[in-house]
Write a protein that holds these residues in place. Structure first.
Motif, PDB file in Angstrom:
ATOM      1  N   ALA A 169     -23.321  -1.742   1.450  1.00 58.31           N
ATOM      2  CA  ALA A 169     -22.737  -2.766   2.313  1.00 58.31           C
ATOM      3  C   ALA A 169     -23.021  -4.164   1.789  1.00 58.31           C
ATOM      4  CB  ALA A 169     -23.279  -2.615   3.746  1.00 58.31           C
ATOM      5  N   THR A 170     -22.242  -5.127   2.297  1.00 58.02           N
ATOM      6  CA  THR A 170     -22.474  -6.538   1.986  1.00 58.02           C
ATOM      7  C   THR A 170     -22.588  -7.325   3.284  1.00 58.02           C
ATOM      8  OG1 THR A 170     -20.163  -7.301   2.004  1.00 58.02           O
ATOM      9  CG2 THR A 170     -20.982  -6.302  -0.048  1.00 58.02           C
ATOM     10  N   THR A 171     -23.261  -8.461   3.193  1.00 60.84           N
ATOM     11  CA  THR A 171     -23.334  -9.377   4.325  1.00 60.84           C
ATOM     12  C   THR A 171     -23.624 -10.780   3.812  1.00 60.84           C
ATOM     13  OG1 THR A 171     -24.444  -9.863   6.433  1.00 60.84           O
ATOM     14  CG2 THR A 171     -25.807  -8.940   4.683  1.00 60.84           C
ATOM     15  N   ASN A 172     -23.098 -11.784   4.507  1.00 57.49           N
ATOM     16  CA  ASN A 172     -23.417 -13.164   4.150  1.00 57.49           C
ATOM     17  C   ASN A 172     -24.815 -13.541   4.630  1.00 57.49           C
ATOM     18  OD1 ASN A 172     -20.908 -13.532   2.948  1.00 57.49           O
ATOM     19  ND2 ASN A 172     -19.967 -14.237   4.845  1.00 57.49           N
ATOM     20  N   GLU A 173     -25.216 -12.981   5.768  1.00 58.14           N
ATOM     21  CA  GLU A 173     -26.560 -13.204   6.292  1.00 58.14           C
ATOM     22  C   GLU A 173     -26.909 -12.035   7.200  1.00 58.14           C
ATOM     23  OE1 GLU A 173     -26.764 -13.926   9.704  1.00 58.14           O
ATOM     24  OE2 GLU A 173     -24.589 -13.953   9.961  1.00 58.14           O
ATOM     25  N   THR A 174     -28.184 -11.902   7.535  1.00 60.92           N
ATOM     26  CA  THR A 174     -28.659 -10.702   8.237  1.00 60.92           C
ATOM     27  C   THR A 174     -29.020 -10.956   9.701  1.00 60.92           C
ATOM     28  OG1 THR A 174     -30.932 -11.119   7.489  1.00 60.92           O
ATOM     29  CG2 THR A 174     -29.541  -9.731   6.086  1.00 60.92           C
ATOM     30  N   ASN A 175     -28.783 -12.157  10.209  1.00 63.08           N
ATOM     31  CA  ASN A 175     -29.218 -12.500  11.561  1.00 63.08           C
ATOM     32  C   ASN A 175     -28.594 -11.622  12.634  1.00 63.08           C
ATOM     33  OD1 ASN A 175     -30.728 -14.542  10.444  1.00 63.08           O
ATOM     34  ND2 ASN A 175     -29.231 -16.153  10.866  1.00 63.08           N
ATOM     35  N   HIS A 176     -27.381 -11.125  12.373  1.00 62.36           N
ATOM     36  CA  HIS A 176     -26.677 -10.348  13.396  1.00 62.36           C
ATOM     37  C   HIS A 176     -26.794  -8.837  13.171  1.00 62.36           C
ATOM     38  CE1 HIS A 176     -24.999 -14.017  15.039  1.00 62.36           C
ATOM     39  NE2 HIS A 176     -24.553 -14.348  13.842  1.00 62.36           N
ATOM     40  N   MET A 177     -27.692  -8.446  12.312  1.00 67.57           N
ATOM     41  CA  MET A 177     -27.887  -7.022  12.063  1.00 67.57           C
ATOM     42  C   MET A 177     -29.115  -6.515  12.813  1.00 67.57           C
ATOM     43  SD  MET A 177     -27.105  -6.671   7.981  1.00 67.57           S
ATOM     44  CE  MET A 177     -27.510  -4.910   8.032  1.00 67.57           C
ATOM     45  N   LEU A 178     -29.030  -5.291  13.304  1.00 67.47           N
ATOM     46  CA  LEU A 178     -30.181  -4.672  13.952  1.00 67.47           C
ATOM     47  C   LEU A 178     -31.335  -4.560  12.953  1.00 67.47           C
ATOM     48  CD1 LEU A 178     -28.449  -1.760  15.884  1.00 67.47           C
ATOM     49  CD2 LEU A 178     -29.508  -3.778  16.904  1.00 67.47           C
ATOM     50  N   THR A 179     -32.526  -4.903  13.391  1.00 66.23           N
ATOM     51  CA  THR A 179     -33.691  -4.811  12.508  1.00 66.23           C
ATOM     52  C   THR A 179     -33.910  -3.386  12.001  1.00 66.23           C
ATOM     53  OG1 THR A 179     -34.744  -6.699  13.584  1.00 66.23           O
ATOM     54  CG2 THR A 179     -36.166  -5.228  12.324  1.00 66.23           C
ATOM     55  N   PRO A 180     -33.801  -2.346  12.860  1.00 65.35           N
ATOM     56  CA  PRO A 180     -33.962  -0.974  12.344  1.00 65.35           C
ATOM     57  C   PRO A 180     -32.907  -0.612  11.302  1.00 65.35           C
ATOM     58  CG  PRO A 180     -34.150  -1.005  14.729  1.00 65.35           C
ATOM     59  CD  PRO A 180     -33.645  -2.351  14.323  1.00 65.35           C
ATOM     60  N   LEU A 181     -31.684  -1.131  11.467  1.00 60.38           N
ATOM     61  CA  LEU A 181     -30.628  -0.862  10.484  1.00 60.38           C
ATOM     62  C   LEU A 181     -30.962  -1.544   9.165  1.00 60.38           C
ATOM     63  CD1 LEU A 181     -27.836   0.324   9.813  1.00 60.38           C
ATOM     64  CD2 LEU A 181     -26.825  -1.788  10.691  1.00 60.38           C
ATOM     65  N   LEU A 182     -31.403  -2.777   9.228  1.00 58.01           N
ATOM     66  CA  LEU A 182     -31.747  -3.528   8.020  1.00 58.01           C
ATOM     67  C   LEU A 182     -32.867  -2.839   7.251  1.00 58.01           C
ATOM     68  CD1 LEU A 182     -31.068  -6.171   6.508  1.00 58.01           C
ATOM     69  CD2 LEU A 182     -32.843  -7.294   7.873  1.00 58.01           C
ATOM     70  N   SER A 183     -33.808  -2.240   7.975  1.00 54.24           N
ATOM     71  CA  SER A 183     -34.945  -1.591   7.329  1.00 54.24           C
ATOM     72  C   SER A 183     -34.552  -0.332   6.571  1.00 54.24           C
ATOM     73  CB  SER A 183     -36.010  -1.243   8.374  1.00 54.24           C
ATOM     74  OG  SER A 183     -35.574  -0.182   9.213  1.00 54.24           O
ATOM     75  N   ARG A 184     -33.377   0.202   6.840  1.00 51.44           N
ATOM     76  CA  ARG A 184     -32.928   1.419   6.169  1.00 51.44           C
ATOM     77  C   ARG A 184     -32.282   1.127   4.814  1.00 51.44           C
ATOM     78  NH1 ARG A 184     -33.556   2.613  11.307  1.00 51.44           N
ATOM     79  NH2 ARG A 184     -33.556   4.769  12.101  1.00 51.44           N
ATOM     80  N   PHE A 185     -32.067  -0.153   4.517  1.00 50.39           N
ATOM     81  CA  PHE A 185     -31.416  -0.557   3.277  1.00 50.39           C
ATOM     82  C   PHE A 185     -32.433  -1.010   2.230  1.00 50.39           C
ATOM     83  CE2 PHE A 185     -27.644  -1.340   6.018  1.00 50.39           C
ATOM     84  CZ  PHE A 185     -26.659  -0.752   5.233  1.00 50.39           C
ATOM     85  N   LEU A 186     -32.068  -0.801   0.972  1.00 50.60           N
ATOM     86  CA  LEU A 186     -32.670  -1.519  -0.147  1.00 50.60           C
ATOM     87  C   LEU A 186     -31.899  -2.834  -0.234  1.00 50.60           C
ATOM     88  CD1 LEU A 186     -34.569  -1.472  -2.655  1.00 50.60           C
ATOM     89  CD2 LEU A 186     -32.664  -0.508  -3.929  1.00 50.60           C
ATOM     90  N   VAL A 187     -32.551  -3.954   0.055  1.00 46.49           N
ATOM     91  CA  VAL A 187     -31.866  -5.237   0.217  1.00 46.49           C
ATOM     92  C   VAL A 187     -31.968  -6.064  -1.067  1.00 46.49           C
ATOM     93  CG1 VAL A 187     -31.703  -7.359   1.566  1.00 46.49           C
ATOM     94  CG2 VAL A 187     -32.367  -5.208   2.690  1.00 46.49           C
ATOM     95  N   LEU A 188     -30.811  -6.503  -1.566  1.00 45.40           N
ATOM     96  CA  LEU A 188     -30.747  -7.333  -2.766  1.00 45.40           C
ATOM     97  C   LEU A 188     -30.081  -8.663  -2.417  1.00 45.40           C
ATOM     98  CD1 LEU A 188     -29.464  -4.614  -5.271  1.00 45.40           C
ATOM     99  CD2 LEU A 188     -31.825  -5.312  -4.882  1.00 45.40           C
ATOM    100  N   HIS A 189     -30.723  -9.771  -2.791  1.00 46.53           N
ATOM    101  CA  HIS A 189     -30.210 -11.103  -2.455  1.00 46.53           C
ATOM    102  C   HIS A 189     -29.499 -11.719  -3.663  1.00 46.53           C
ATOM    103  CE1 HIS A 189     -32.166 -11.567   1.515  1.00 46.53           C
ATOM    104  NE2 HIS A 189     -33.043 -10.718   0.991  1.00 46.53           N
ATOM    105  N   PHE A 190     -28.306 -12.235  -3.422  1.00 50.12           N
ATOM    106  CA  PHE A 190     -27.474 -12.839  -4.460  1.00 50.12           C
ATOM    107  C   PHE A 190     -27.439 -14.354  -4.300  1.00 50.12           C
ATOM    108  CE2 PHE A 190     -26.337  -8.637  -5.176  1.00 50.12           C
ATOM    109  CZ  PHE A 190     -25.375  -8.497  -6.162  1.00 50.12           C
TER     110      PHE A 190
END
Length: 228
Positions: free
Chosen positions: A141-162
């Motif tokens: 998935a992609t996102t411009n920012e993570t403020n509107h994402m559920l914290t548990p959902l975000l924790s399930r990702f390997l997060v890469l910042h561009f």
């Protein structure tokens, strides 16, 4: 794992060089991130990847590359609905779920992904009827920012910042992509320059649209002036 590439041929893990060439051939650089994607593809259990960054930072190009994978399903966060996502997961059982702009999914819709990404189990109770199944699905998935994402959902990702492109990056990538679509280098150069400096846009997709309308550099200038 078999994947379908754009020449309608099959590439397997035994031919990784061909796979690596085809899947992300529109993307210049980012070799370290490409490697992480291929490690994810080869993992025995799904490793989900989230690309975070401003518009015009190659995030969507990676999603378009992943769409070449066999049994992949692409959706925009703005177009996803809980019932639609559940129905598709039950019926199609995609191996790869690709979501552009996941931050635009409602919180209710994001909950569909929580169990899928953690256990592979999806369940639904509706009109006193319950259905459940288990699927093995990678989520990219992609996102411009993570403020509107559920914290548990975000924790399930390997997060890469561009980071956002600089003009030199934008120019190189535009010329490369447009060249693959048969656009002459001088036209591609003019398109990228006009889009970046005059349109104040950093979106490669704007270059593609204008390049396919223009036959000369004067056409490029005229089209941009009209748009402005």
């Amino acid at each position: 794992m078999d994947v379908t590439v754009k020449r309608n041929t099959k590439v397997t893990n035994s031919n990784k060089s061909a796979l690596q060439y085809d899947l992300f051939d529109n993307i210049i650089g980012y070799d370290d991130i490409k490697k992480l994607f291929f490690l994810s593809f080869e993992s025995q259990r799904p490793i989900h990847i989230l690309l975070v960054g401003p518009p015009a930072s190659a995030k969507t190009l990676f999603m378009l590359g992943c769409m070449k994978l066999d049994r992949s399903y692409f959706t925009l966060g703005t177009h996803s609905t809980k019932s639609g996502m559940l129905d598709y997961l039950f019926e199609k059982r995609p191996r790869y779920l690709i979501i552009d702009e996941i931050e635009h999914m409602s919180i209710r819709d994001q909950t569909v992904l929580l169990s899928l990404m953690e256990t592979g189990i999806i369940a639904e109770t509706k009109h006193m009827k319950t259905r459940n199944t288990q699927v093995k699905t990678w989520v990219f998935a992609t996102t411009n920012e993570t403020n509107h994402m559920l914290t548990p959902l975000l924790s399930r990702f390997l997060v890469l910042h561009f980071k956002q492109y600089k003009f030199e990056n934008f120019l190189d990538i535009s010329i490369h992509m447009l060249g693959q679509e048969g656009i002459a280098k001088d036209i591609a150069n003019e398109v990228a320059t006009q889009v970046w400096h005059n349109m104040r846009s950093k979106d490669i997709r704007d270059c593609i649209k204008i390049a396919h309308l223009a036959k000369t550099k004067d056409d490029v200038i005229s089209i941009v002036e009209t748009l402005l």
